[in-house]
Structures are given as C-alpha cells and as structure tokens.
Design a protein around this motif. Structure first.
Motif, short mmCIF file in Angstrom:
data_model
loop_
_atom_site.label_atom_id
_atom_site.label_comp_id
_atom_site.label_asym_id
_atom_site.label_seq_id
_atom_site.Cartn_x
_atom_site.Cartn_y
_atom_site.Cartn_z
N THR A 100 -7.38 8.13 7.22
CA THR A 100 -8.30 8.67 5.79
C THR A 100 -9.79 8.35 5.80
O THR A 100 -10.23 7.77 6.82
CB THR A 100 -7.57 8.22 4.55
OG1 THR A 100 -7.92 8.71 3.32
CG2 THR A 100 -7.90 6.59 4.53
N ALA A 101 -10.46 8.59 4.77
CA ALA A 101 -11.70 8.31 4.62
C ALA A 101 -11.71 7.74 3.44
O ALA A 101 -11.58 8.23 2.04
CB ALA A 101 -12.58 9.38 4.95
N ASP A 102 -12.62 6.57 3.01
CA ASP A 102 -12.89 6.04 1.64
C ASP A 102 -13.62 6.62 1.00
O ASP A 102 -14.92 6.99 1.51
CB ASP A 102 -12.94 4.37 2.11
CG ASP A 102 -13.06 3.73 0.45
OD1 ASP A 102 -11.99 3.37 0.04
OD2 ASP A 102 -14.14 3.28 0.00
N ASN A 103 -13.47 6.90 -0.23
CA ASN A 103 -14.59 7.58 -1.29
C ASN A 103 -15.23 6.57 -2.44
O ASN A 103 -15.57 7.34 -3.33
CB ASN A 103 -13.84 8.68 -1.97
CG ASN A 103 -13.39 9.78 -1.07
OD1 ASN A 103 -14.29 9.95 0.04
ND2 ASN A 103 -12.49 10.61 -1.32
N ALA A 104 -15.08 5.39 -1.93
CA ALA A 104 -16.11 4.38 -2.67
C ALA A 104 -15.62 4.24 -4.28
O ALA A 104 -15.14 3.01 -4.64
CB ALA A 104 -17.45 4.83 -2.85
N TRP A 144 -5.45 9.53 -2.93
CA TRP A 144 -5.57 8.13 -3.23
C TRP A 144 -4.55 7.51 -2.64
O TRP A 144 -3.77 8.15 -2.29
CB TRP A 144 -5.42 8.03 -4.88
CG TRP A 144 -4.35 8.66 -5.51
CD1 TRP A 144 -4.42 9.77 -6.42
CD2 TRP A 144 -2.89 8.17 -5.52
NE1 TRP A 144 -3.23 10.22 -6.70
CE2 TRP A 144 -2.53 9.32 -6.31
CE3 TRP A 144 -2.20 7.19 -5.12
CZ2 TRP A 144 -1.00 8.95 -6.59
CZ3 TRP A 144 -0.96 7.09 -5.38
CH2 TRP A 144 -0.22 8.09 -6.06
N SER A 145 -4.67 6.14 -2.46
CA SER A 145 -3.40 5.02 -2.32
C SER A 145 -3.60 4.25 -3.11
O SER A 145 -4.36 3.99 -3.77
CB SER A 145 -3.78 4.59 -0.74
OG SER A 145 -4.86 3.81 -0.66
N GLN A 182 -4.44 11.73 3.17
CA GLN A 182 -4.18 10.89 4.25
C GLN A 182 -3.59 11.92 5.44
O GLN A 182 -2.80 12.98 5.02
CB GLN A 182 -3.11 9.80 4.20
CG GLN A 182 -3.64 8.95 3.03
CD GLN A 182 -3.49 9.15 1.67
OE1 GLN A 182 -2.93 10.46 1.41
NE2 GLN A 182 -4.03 8.37 0.75
N VAL A 183 -3.65 11.86 6.56
CA VAL A 183 -3.21 12.36 7.79
C VAL A 183 -2.31 11.49 8.43
O VAL A 183 -2.82 10.27 8.96
CB VAL A 183 -4.12 13.16 8.55
CG1 VAL A 183 -3.53 13.83 9.71
CG2 VAL A 183 -4.84 13.90 7.95
N MET A 241 0.88 -1.05 -0.19
CA MET A 241 0.02 -0.01 -0.19
C MET A 241 0.82 1.24 0.08
O MET A 241 1.63 1.45 0.81
CB MET A 241 -0.99 0.04 1.14
CG MET A 241 -1.97 1.12 1.26
SD MET A 241 -2.89 1.02 2.93
CE MET A 241 -3.56 -0.44 2.81
N LEU A 242 0.91 1.97 -0.97
CA LEU A 242 1.43 3.17 -1.13
C LEU A 242 0.59 4.34 -0.79
O LEU A 242 -0.41 4.53 -1.34
CB LEU A 242 1.99 3.49 -2.79
CG LEU A 242 2.92 4.79 -2.93
CD1 LEU A 242 4.37 4.51 -2.02
CD2 LEU A 242 3.01 5.28 -4.41
N ILE A 243 1.33 5.33 0.29
CA ILE A 243 0.52 6.33 0.88
C ILE A 243 1.36 7.73 0.24
O ILE A 243 2.63 7.93 0.61
CB ILE A 243 0.58 6.52 2.19
CG1 ILE A 243 -0.12 5.22 2.79
CG2 ILE A 243 -0.23 7.72 2.80
CD1 ILE A 243 -1.50 4.91 2.48
N PRO A 244 0.66 8.43 -0.88
CA PRO A 244 1.46 9.37 -1.50
C PRO A 244 1.62 10.55 -0.59
O PRO A 244 1.02 10.68 0.56
CB PRO A 244 0.74 9.94 -2.58
CG PRO A 244 -0.55 9.52 -2.38
CD PRO A 244 -0.31 8.14 -1.42
N PRO A 245 2.71 11.40 -1.01
CA PRO A 245 2.95 12.52 0.15
C PRO A 245 1.70 13.51 0.04
O PRO A 245 1.57 14.40 1.07
CB PRO A 245 4.32 13.23 -0.23
CG PRO A 245 4.43 12.73 -1.68
CD PRO A 245 3.86 11.48 -1.95
#
Length: 211
Positions: free
Chosen positions: A127-131, A91-92, A114-115, A83-87
């Motif tokens: 974070t919160a998923d946006n479906a 998205w991930s 993401q925080v 899982m890549l969390i961009p800066p």
C-alpha cells in the motif's frame, strides 16, 4: 485469497515504486471484515529515514518529502498492534494496547487500497500511506490526525493531487460513520486480544523488497 492463521505477512508501504517501510506480521484470522494481522512488539522492521540523518522535525514536512531517504532496520516499539486489512477500502484499522494489555483505542490509517501478493513464497500486503489519519477512543469518539502534514504533502511530486485529496478524506469519513454506529469493526471485537504465545517474532525475508 485466504492466508493461514499463524503464517507471516510482510506489510509494505511504497511511495512510487520505492518501498519506505516493511512490517513483518502474523496472520490472526480472516473474515468478512478483512485480514487481521498481529504486529508484535520487538519485531524487526524497516523504515525509510532521511539519508543524512536529520528528522522531519529538523527540516519540515515538505523538505523531508523531497530529500533522499535510506532504509534502516529498527524494532517495533510497544506492546504490539492488531492491523485489519479490509477487502476493498482505502484504510487499515489498528488496535492499540497498553502495557497491561488493556485496549487503548483504534487508529484509522488512511492509505491506498491494499494489494495482496505472493512473491517467492512470501505473502505481502502492499500500500502507500496517505498521511491523514483518524484516532478513535474506546467510546468511539474520534479526532483527525496529521491534517497539517496532509495539506503540506498534497500536490507534491509522487504524492496525491489536490483533486485526489477529497477522496482520501472521504475514506476517513467512512470509518467515522462505522465508528459512530458501532458497526464492525467497531463492535468491540478484538479489544481483549492476546497473541498466541507460540507465535515466533516474524522476520523480514532476504528479498523483502522484491516486486
């Protein structure tokens, strides 16, 4: 904020102020593309399910979004994902692998920016998923996922508004542009990844839902 390779990070998905998923992961590395995490198969996770035991298929997307939920422990199934969390993106990107370890494809999970935080010594990504999501084959061909669900949830209390919906889709379009050009992270990196066998399965800390 550089987090040490091999350390634990709990990825939490919220809806409003309430967490509805918690995924313990292990830090692989961090570079200019973002923070790379490993979610191993068999990891104990927590997911929000309908409190009365019914499923989304039973009641429909709109009803399930409005009904009470309860957090229940489960195990992450499959061989594990990167899982890549961009800066600084909405998205991930997830690498999926087959049982034999071969690369299956990328999953672009569209979500709030993401925080990263540390609470009582525990590292979190919130974070919160946006479906709405995008699936990418190894040849970088792509398809949208869950468009009907995205449309059904738009405008519901606690979700995104109709005015925000185009911005969510635009995040997926940025991912598609990267994939079509073969730019990082779609440049073949990590497609042959194998986790360090010395890494233990991470567990959820006792107070994983702390703010």
């Amino acid at each position: 904020m550089d987090w040490e390779s091999g350390s634990r990070v709990v990825v939490r998905h919220f809806r409003g102020r309430e967490p509805h998923a918690a995924l313990p992961t292990t830090v692989v590395t961090e570079d200019s593309t973002g923070l790379l995490l490993w979610l191993a198969g068999g990891t104990p996770v927590v997911r929000g399910l309908l409190a009365d035991g019914r499923t989304v298929r039973d009641v429909g997307v709109v009803a399930s979004a409005l009904l009470p939920r309860s957090l229940r422990p489960r195990q992450w199934r499959g061989t594990g994902i990167l899982m890549l969390i961009p800066p600084a993106e909405d998205w991930s990107l997830w690498w999926f692998f087959r049982d034999d370890g071969s690369f299956m494809g990328w999953y672009g999970n569209l979500e709030d920016r993401q925080v990263r935080r540390v609470v009582d010594g525990v590292q979190y990504v919130d974070t919160a998923d946006n479906a709405l999501d995008v699936w990418f084959e190894p040849d970088r061909s792509w398809s949208w996922k869950d468009e009907d669900e995205f449309a059904d949830l738009t405008g519901l209390p606690g979700y995104w508004t109709a005015a925000q919906a185009p911005h969510i889709r635009a995040a997926g379009e940025r991912l598609i542009t990267l994939a079509e050009s073969g730019a990082p992270p779609f440049d073949g990196r990590w497609t042959d990844f194998r986790p360090d066998p010395s890494w233990p399965l991470p567990t959820l800390p006792p107070h994983w839902h702390a703010a």
